[in-house]
Write a protein that holds these residues in place. Structure first.
Motif, short mmCIF file in Angstrom:
data_model
loop_
_atom_site.label_atom_id
_atom_site.label_comp_id
_atom_site.label_asym_id
_atom_site.label_seq_id
_atom_site.Cartn_x
_atom_site.Cartn_y
_atom_site.Cartn_z
N PRO A 154 9.02 2.71 -2.93
CA PRO A 154 9.09 3.68 -1.82
C PRO A 154 10.55 4.03 -1.53
CG PRO A 154 7.68 1.81 -1.26
CD PRO A 154 8.39 1.45 -2.52
N GLY A 155 10.79 5.30 -1.25
CA GLY A 155 12.17 5.71 -0.97
C GLY A 155 12.23 7.15 -0.54
N PHE A 156 13.40 7.75 -0.70
CA PHE A 156 13.57 9.14 -0.29
C PHE A 156 14.76 9.76 -1.00
CE2 PHE A 156 15.23 6.23 2.96
CZ PHE A 156 16.58 6.56 2.99
N VAL A 157 14.75 11.09 -1.01
CA VAL A 157 15.86 11.88 -1.54
C VAL A 157 16.53 12.57 -0.36
CG1 VAL A 157 16.55 13.72 -3.11
CG2 VAL A 157 14.59 12.27 -3.68
N ILE A 174 7.39 3.03 5.79
CA ILE A 174 8.60 2.22 5.96
C ILE A 174 9.83 2.99 5.49
CG2 ILE A 174 9.80 0.14 5.18
CD1 ILE A 174 7.08 -1.28 5.15
N ALA A 175 9.69 3.71 4.37
CA ALA A 175 10.81 4.50 3.85
C ALA A 175 11.24 5.57 4.86
CB ALA A 175 10.44 5.15 2.52
N ALA A 213 0.84 -1.19 0.00
CA ALA A 213 0.00 0.00 0.00
C ALA A 213 0.88 1.24 0.00
CB ALA A 213 -0.91 0.00 1.23
N ARG A 214 0.44 2.25 -0.75
CA ARG A 214 1.25 3.47 -0.93
C ARG A 214 1.68 4.06 0.41
NH1 ARG A 214 0.62 8.71 -0.31
NH2 ARG A 214 1.66 10.18 -1.72
N ASP A 215 0.73 4.31 1.30
CA ASP A 215 1.06 4.96 2.57
C ASP A 215 1.98 4.11 3.43
OD1 ASP A 215 -0.46 7.10 1.81
OD2 ASP A 215 -2.22 6.56 3.00
N LEU A 226 13.55 1.38 -1.92
CA LEU A 226 13.41 0.17 -1.12
C LEU A 226 12.44 -0.79 -1.79
CD1 LEU A 226 13.02 1.91 2.36
CD2 LEU A 226 15.14 1.09 1.29
N ASP A 227 12.92 -1.99 -2.08
CA ASP A 227 12.05 -3.05 -2.60
C ASP A 227 11.51 -3.81 -1.39
OD1 ASP A 227 10.74 -4.81 -4.21
OD2 ASP A 227 12.51 -5.88 -4.90
N ILE A 228 10.21 -3.71 -1.16
CA ILE A 228 9.59 -4.26 0.05
C ILE A 228 8.74 -5.46 -0.31
CG2 ILE A 228 8.07 -3.74 2.00
CD1 ILE A 228 8.85 -0.77 1.61
N GLU A 229 9.01 -6.59 0.36
CA GLU A 229 8.23 -7.81 0.15
C GLU A 229 7.76 -8.33 1.50
OE1 GLU A 229 10.45 -10.69 -2.00
OE2 GLU A 229 10.76 -9.42 -3.77
N ASP A 230 6.47 -8.62 1.59
CA ASP A 230 5.89 -9.14 2.84
C ASP A 230 6.22 -8.25 4.04
OD1 ASP A 230 4.80 -11.33 1.47
OD2 ASP A 230 6.63 -12.48 1.71
#
Length: 288
Positions: free
Chosen positions: A249-252, A174-175, A167-169, A265-269
């Protein structure tokens, strides 16, 4: 071409430019190269008999794709001598649309292992939704051959396509938490976010300090972040924004050397399976 006609031709091209850049970027993984290909297509468009073209977008997509196919031959040679891991230029967005979710950074890395024709057939058909007749006209092969090219590509990249979209949020949450833990050196919080088989890939292009090889596995990634945490606390690392980087998802951040850096970030489970850090200033120039 008379001035009025030139203005009309340019006016017909301009609305198509963003879509053409998107096609070229997916092919090349470089923002600057994609823009160059589209500008070359514009020059050719301005020298074309406009009245003879019934579908400008299809015509221009063919031109851009063929330019990219030619460019990939020389790009392959350059990447053989690239210093450290190669990552595509980061595309930074506030939100990830459906197309961006389909063509995430892991998939773009998988596309790098394909032949140029396989890459083109897969992107044009599976991502941009073109029929095989149009794919065939674009890459200069018959429809049956294009169907085989796309099928081979699909087999190679199947594992890289997102299976469970976070989910986007939640992804952005997590990022943000990863940024806070990595910069403060909170190893307990950091470790709780990582998968056991997590990997970290850092692209400095030989121009900024970065790991020459990916860090593989929980222990290596934690050890690397323990050292990085000391540097971040000593020199600082300013969050510019939490966002999506190449669909992940990530950040600058703005780092101590005055340069930008992106982290995806590649997020799985619910756990971070891979971390992609872009430090090469040449690939971050468009963010300025």
């Amino acid at each position: 071409m008379e001035r009025g006609t030139r203005q009309d031709a340019a006016a017909r091209f301009d609305p198509l430019r963003p879509r053409l850049v998107r096609v070229a970027y997916r092919m090349l993984g470089s923002v600057a190269d994609a823009e160059d290909m589209v500008q070359e297509a514009f020059i050719r468009w301005m020298g074309t008999d406009q009245a003879a073209i019934r579908e400008p977008e299809a015509f221009l997509r063919r031109v851009v794709t063929r330019l990219c196919l030619d460019h990939l031959k020389s790009a392959h040679v350059r990447r053989e001598t690239y210093v450290g891991p190669w990552l595509p230029d980061p595309l930074v967005e506030e939100d990830a649309g459906e197309e961006e979710e389909d063509v995430t950074l892991p998939l773009m890395l998988a596309l790098e292992r394909l032949s140029p024709l396989e890459r083109a057939a897969f992107l044009l058909h599976d991502v941009f939704g073109l029929g095989f007749a149009e794919v065939a006209a674009t890459v200069g092969r018959d429809a049956a051959a294009c169907r085989q090219l796309a099928a081979r590509a699909r087999t190679h990249v199947r594992e890289a396509r997102p299976r469970f979209r976070i989910a986007r949020d939640r992804g952005l949450e997590i990022a943000g938490a990863f940024f806070a833990a990595s910069r403060s050196g909170d190893m307990s919080a950091l470790g709780a976010m990582l998968a056991q088989d997590v990997s970290m890939h850092s692209d400095g292009g030989g121009k900024r300090p970065a790991t020459i090889r990916p860090a593989l596995g929980f222990a290596q990634v934690m050890q690397l972040h323990k050292a990085l945490g000391i540097l971040f606390r000593k020199h600082g690392s300013q969050l510019v924004r939490v966002c999506f980087v190449n669909g992940l998802p990530g950040f600058v951040t703005l780092e101590a050397d005055g340069e930008y850096q992106t982290t995806a970030l590649d997020i799985e489970d619910g756990r971070i399976a891979a971390i992609y850090v872009m430090r090469n200033p040449d690939k971050l120039r468009h963010l300025h």
